[in-house]
Motif scaffolding. Structure first.
Motif, PDB file in Angstrom:
ATOM      1  N   ALA A  56       0.635  -1.061   0.205  1.00  0.00           N
ATOM      2  CA  ALA A  56      -0.143  -0.045   0.104  1.00  0.00           C
ATOM      3  C   ALA A  56       1.222   1.716   0.374  1.00  0.00           C
ATOM      4  CB  ALA A  56      -0.484   0.016   1.538  1.00  0.00           C
ATOM      5  N   GLU A  57       1.604   1.006   0.421  1.00  0.00           N
ATOM      6  CA  GLU A  57       2.990   2.636   0.464  1.00  0.00           C
ATOM      7  C   GLU A  57       3.540   2.514  -0.453  1.00  0.00           C
ATOM      8  OE1 GLU A  57       6.267   4.074   3.924  1.00  0.00           O
ATOM      9  OE2 GLU A  57       6.069   1.614   3.532  1.00  0.00           O
ATOM     10  N   ARG A  58       3.905   1.345  -1.409  1.00  0.00           N
ATOM     11  CA  ARG A  58       4.623   1.244  -2.324  1.00  0.00           C
ATOM     12  C   ARG A  58       3.768   2.448  -3.132  1.00  0.00           C
ATOM     13  NH1 ARG A  58       6.779  -3.374  -6.027  1.00  0.00           N
ATOM     14  NH2 ARG A  58       4.010  -3.221  -6.469  1.00  0.00           N
ATOM     15  N   LEU A  59       2.478   1.506  -3.524  1.00  0.00           N
ATOM     16  CA  LEU A  59       1.694   2.243  -4.720  1.00  0.00           C
ATOM     17  C   LEU A  59       0.966   3.846  -3.935  1.00  0.00           C
ATOM     18  CD1 LEU A  59      -0.560  -0.830  -4.363  1.00  0.00           C
ATOM     19  CD2 LEU A  59       0.334  -0.227  -6.108  1.00  0.00           C
ATOM     20  N   HIS A  60       0.591   4.018  -2.870  1.00  0.00           N
ATOM     21  CA  HIS A  60       0.496   5.500  -2.692  1.00  0.00           C
ATOM     22  C   HIS A  60       1.723   6.121  -2.378  1.00  0.00           C
ATOM     23  CE1 HIS A  60      -3.096   3.262  -0.952  1.00  0.00           C
ATOM     24  NE2 HIS A  60      -3.639   4.998  -1.118  1.00  0.00           N
ATOM     25  N   THR A  61       3.020   5.892  -2.862  1.00  0.00           N
ATOM     26  CA  THR A  61       4.272   6.880  -2.877  1.00  0.00           C
ATOM     27  C   THR A  61       5.113   7.026  -4.378  1.00  0.00           C
ATOM     28  OG1 THR A  61       5.423   6.084  -0.860  1.00  0.00           O
ATOM     29  CG2 THR A  61       6.718   6.651  -2.387  1.00  0.00           C
ATOM     30  N   ARG A  62       4.182   5.656  -4.922  1.00  0.00           N
ATOM     31  CA  ARG A  62       4.192   6.115  -6.898  1.00  0.00           C
ATOM     32  C   ARG A  62       3.381   7.094  -7.274  1.00  0.00           C
ATOM     33  NH1 ARG A  62       4.725  -0.075  -9.172  1.00  0.00           N
ATOM     34  NH2 ARG A  62       7.562  -0.742  -8.367  1.00  0.00           N
ATOM     35  N   LEU A 105      -7.011  -1.895  -0.918  1.00  0.00           N
ATOM     36  CA  LEU A 105      -6.125  -0.360  -0.477  1.00  0.00           C
ATOM     37  C   LEU A 105      -6.340   0.358  -0.451  1.00  0.00           C
ATOM     38  CD1 LEU A 105      -2.787  -3.045  -2.799  1.00  0.00           C
ATOM     39  CD2 LEU A 105      -3.774  -2.691  -0.714  1.00  0.00           C
ATOM     40  N   LEU A 106      -7.810   1.207  -0.777  1.00  0.00           N
ATOM     41  CA  LEU A 106      -7.645   2.929  -0.804  1.00  0.00           C
ATOM     42  C   LEU A 106      -8.065   3.045   0.447  1.00  0.00           C
ATOM     43  CD1 LEU A 106      -9.311   2.203  -4.555  1.00  0.00           C
ATOM     44  CD2 LEU A 106      -6.634   3.400  -3.608  1.00  0.00           C
ATOM     45  N   ARG A 111      -7.463  -1.190   9.120  1.00  0.00           N
ATOM     46  CA  ARG A 111      -6.590  -1.316  10.208  1.00  0.00           C
ATOM     47  C   ARG A 111      -4.940  -1.553   9.587  1.00  0.00           C
ATOM     48  NH1 ARG A 111      -3.722  -5.773  12.185  1.00  0.00           N
ATOM     49  NH2 ARG A 111      -4.593  -6.949  10.923  1.00  0.00           N
ATOM     50  N   LEU A 112      -4.605  -2.129   8.502  1.00  0.00           N
ATOM     51  CA  LEU A 112      -3.049  -2.260   8.350  1.00  0.00           C
ATOM     52  C   LEU A 112      -2.403  -0.608   7.907  1.00  0.00           C
ATOM     53  CD1 LEU A 112      -3.068  -6.070   6.878  1.00  0.00           C
ATOM     54  CD2 LEU A 112      -2.167  -5.364   8.669  1.00  0.00           C
ATOM     55  N   PHE A 113      -3.773  -0.586   6.895  1.00  0.00           N
ATOM     56  CA  PHE A 113      -2.714   0.868   5.837  1.00  0.00           C
ATOM     57  C   PHE A 113      -4.017   2.277   6.102  1.00  0.00           C
ATOM     58  CE2 PHE A 113      -4.804  -2.838   3.525  1.00  0.00           C
ATOM     59  CZ  PHE A 113      -5.733  -1.968   2.968  1.00  0.00           C
ATOM     60  N   GLY A 114      -4.538   2.110   6.518  1.00  0.00           N
ATOM     61  CA  GLY A 114      -5.690   3.248   6.855  1.00  0.00           C
ATOM     62  C   GLY A 114      -4.490   4.095   6.909  1.00  0.00           C
ATOM     63  N   ASP A 115      -3.760   4.948   6.985  1.00  0.00           N
ATOM     64  CA  ASP A 115      -2.768   5.659   7.964  1.00  0.00           C
ATOM     65  C   ASP A 115      -2.185   6.187   6.736  1.00  0.00           C
ATOM     66  OD1 ASP A 115      -1.252   3.559   7.688  1.00  0.00           O
ATOM     67  OD2 ASP A 115      -0.204   4.651   9.370  1.00  0.00           O
ATOM     68  N   HIS A 118      -5.034   7.873   4.206  1.00  0.00           N
ATOM     69  CA  HIS A 118      -5.723   9.338   4.612  1.00  0.00           C
ATOM     70  C   HIS A 118      -4.018   9.989   4.714  1.00  0.00           C
ATOM     71  CE1 HIS A 118      -7.450  11.849   7.662  1.00  0.00           C
ATOM     72  NE2 HIS A 118      -6.072  12.201   7.912  1.00  0.00           N
ATOM     73  N   GLY A 119      -2.726   9.689   4.450  1.00  0.00           N
ATOM     74  CA  GLY A 119      -1.632  10.744   4.623  1.00  0.00           C
ATOM     75  C   GLY A 119      -1.727  10.780   3.082  1.00  0.00           C
ATOM     76  N   PHE A 120      -1.516   9.934   2.074  1.00  0.00           N
ATOM     77  CA  PHE A 120      -1.619  10.143   0.754  1.00  0.00           C
ATOM     78  C   PHE A 120      -2.745  11.283   0.795  1.00  0.00           C
ATOM     79  CE2 PHE A 120      -4.001   9.403  -3.454  1.00  0.00           C
ATOM     80  CZ  PHE A 120      -2.417   9.849  -3.950  1.00  0.00           C
ATOM     81  N   THR A 121      -3.460  11.595   0.773  1.00  0.00           N
ATOM     82  CA  THR A 121      -4.830  12.281   1.138  1.00  0.00           C
ATOM     83  C   THR A 121      -4.520  13.627   1.371  1.00  0.00           C
ATOM     84  OG1 THR A 121      -7.056  10.735   0.731  1.00  0.00           O
ATOM     85  CG2 THR A 121      -7.341  13.042   0.646  1.00  0.00           C
ATOM     86  N   ALA A 122      -4.038  13.318   2.276  1.00  0.00           N
ATOM     87  CA  ALA A 122      -3.425  15.453   3.028  1.00  0.00           C
ATOM     88  C   ALA A 122      -2.344  15.535   2.423  1.00  0.00           C
ATOM     89  CB  ALA A 122      -3.079  14.742   4.329  1.00  0.00           C
ATOM     90  N   ASP A 123      -1.488  14.865   1.597  1.00  0.00           N
ATOM     91  CA  ASP A 123      -0.631  15.380   0.769  1.00  0.00           C
ATOM     92  C   ASP A 123      -0.936  16.358  -0.029  1.00  0.00           C
ATOM     93  OD1 ASP A 123       1.608  14.703   2.570  1.00  0.00           O
ATOM     94  OD2 ASP A 123       1.949  12.422   2.222  1.00  0.00           O
ATOM     95  N   LEU A 124      -2.018  15.503  -1.275  1.00  0.00           N
ATOM     96  CA  LEU A 124      -2.211  16.015  -1.582  1.00  0.00           C
ATOM     97  C   LEU A 124      -3.032  17.355  -1.666  1.00  0.00           C
ATOM     98  CD1 LEU A 124      -4.282  12.685  -3.814  1.00  0.00           C
ATOM     99  CD2 LEU A 124      -1.902  13.555  -4.256  1.00  0.00           C
TER     100      LEU A 124
END
Length: 210
Positions: A56-62, A105-106, A111-115, A118-124
């Motif tokens: 999830a981190e890799r996908l959102h980071t890209r 994954l969105l 529990r595993l990757f919700g943060d 959320h952080g991705f949307t905040a960064d956008l």
């Protein structure tokens, strides 16, 4: 070499998620997709949960990297805003298109990757605020609002229209727009005209895209 192997683990995790979803995927599934033993997988991740979170981190980071490039591009504000929103919409369409399971994954409540979501949307949102601030969006002037209410001034033109919202509010409107487009079948085609119309109202000619 370790990085390449981790990439293989995450690629295999994604393949498994498309078939089984987050809850049903196991380390055995990941190992089987790679053609290796369970112990080989544990050399690179702590377990299934760790693999899913890293994926999830890799996908959102890209996607965030694409959004950052768009936000900093030498282009009119509308094109930059559209590029940021395209990064979010593109991620959604990619995951939802591959499988209903990978769309998990969105989930910002997961529990595993919700943060991470959320952080991705905040960064956008932060990127969008920067674009709008750079374009001169300033929000309403309290003195002008008081004059409007009293009928003492006649405000017209793009500059006054653009002052109706501040950069943070404009960013929130854009995020709401793309969230709506995520739920319709032709959202990708509607993104450009929707953003152009929105920016015309917020920025006037200053936000025009080529």
């Amino acid at each position: 070499m370790g990085g390449d192997r981790l990439t293989e683990v995450l690629d295999a995790t994604y393949d498994c998620l498309t078939r089984y979803g987050v809850r049903r995927t196991t380390v055995d599934d990941i190992a089987g997709a790679m053609g290796v033993s369970r112990s080989a997988v544990y050399q690179y991740v702590r377990g299934k949960d760790d693999a899913v979170r890293r994926l999830a981190e890799r996908l959102h980071t890209r996607a965030l990297e694409r959004a950052r490039r768009a936000a900093s591009a030498d282009a009119p504000p509308a094109a930059r805003v559209r590029g940021v929103l395209e990064a979010k919409l593109g991620l959604v369409l990619e995951l939802a298109g591959d499988s209903p399971h990978t769309a998990e994954l969105l989930d910002e409540k997961a529990r595993l990757f919700g943060d991470i979501c959320h952080g991705f949307t905040a960064d956008l949102r932060t990127l969008l605020i920067g674009v709008f601030a750079g374009a001169g969006l300033r929000g309403a002037d309290p003195a002008e609002e008081e004059a409007d209410d009293a009928g003492a001034a006649d405000h017209a033109g793009a500059a006054d229209h653009a002052g109706a919202v501040d950069p943070a509010e404009a960013a929130d409107i854009c995020i709401a727009l793309v969230l709506g487009l995520e739920s319709v079948s032709d959202g990708e085609q509607l993104l450009r005209p929707a953003v152009d119309a929105l920016l015309a109202g917020l920025l006037g000619d200053a936000g025009a895209a080529p």
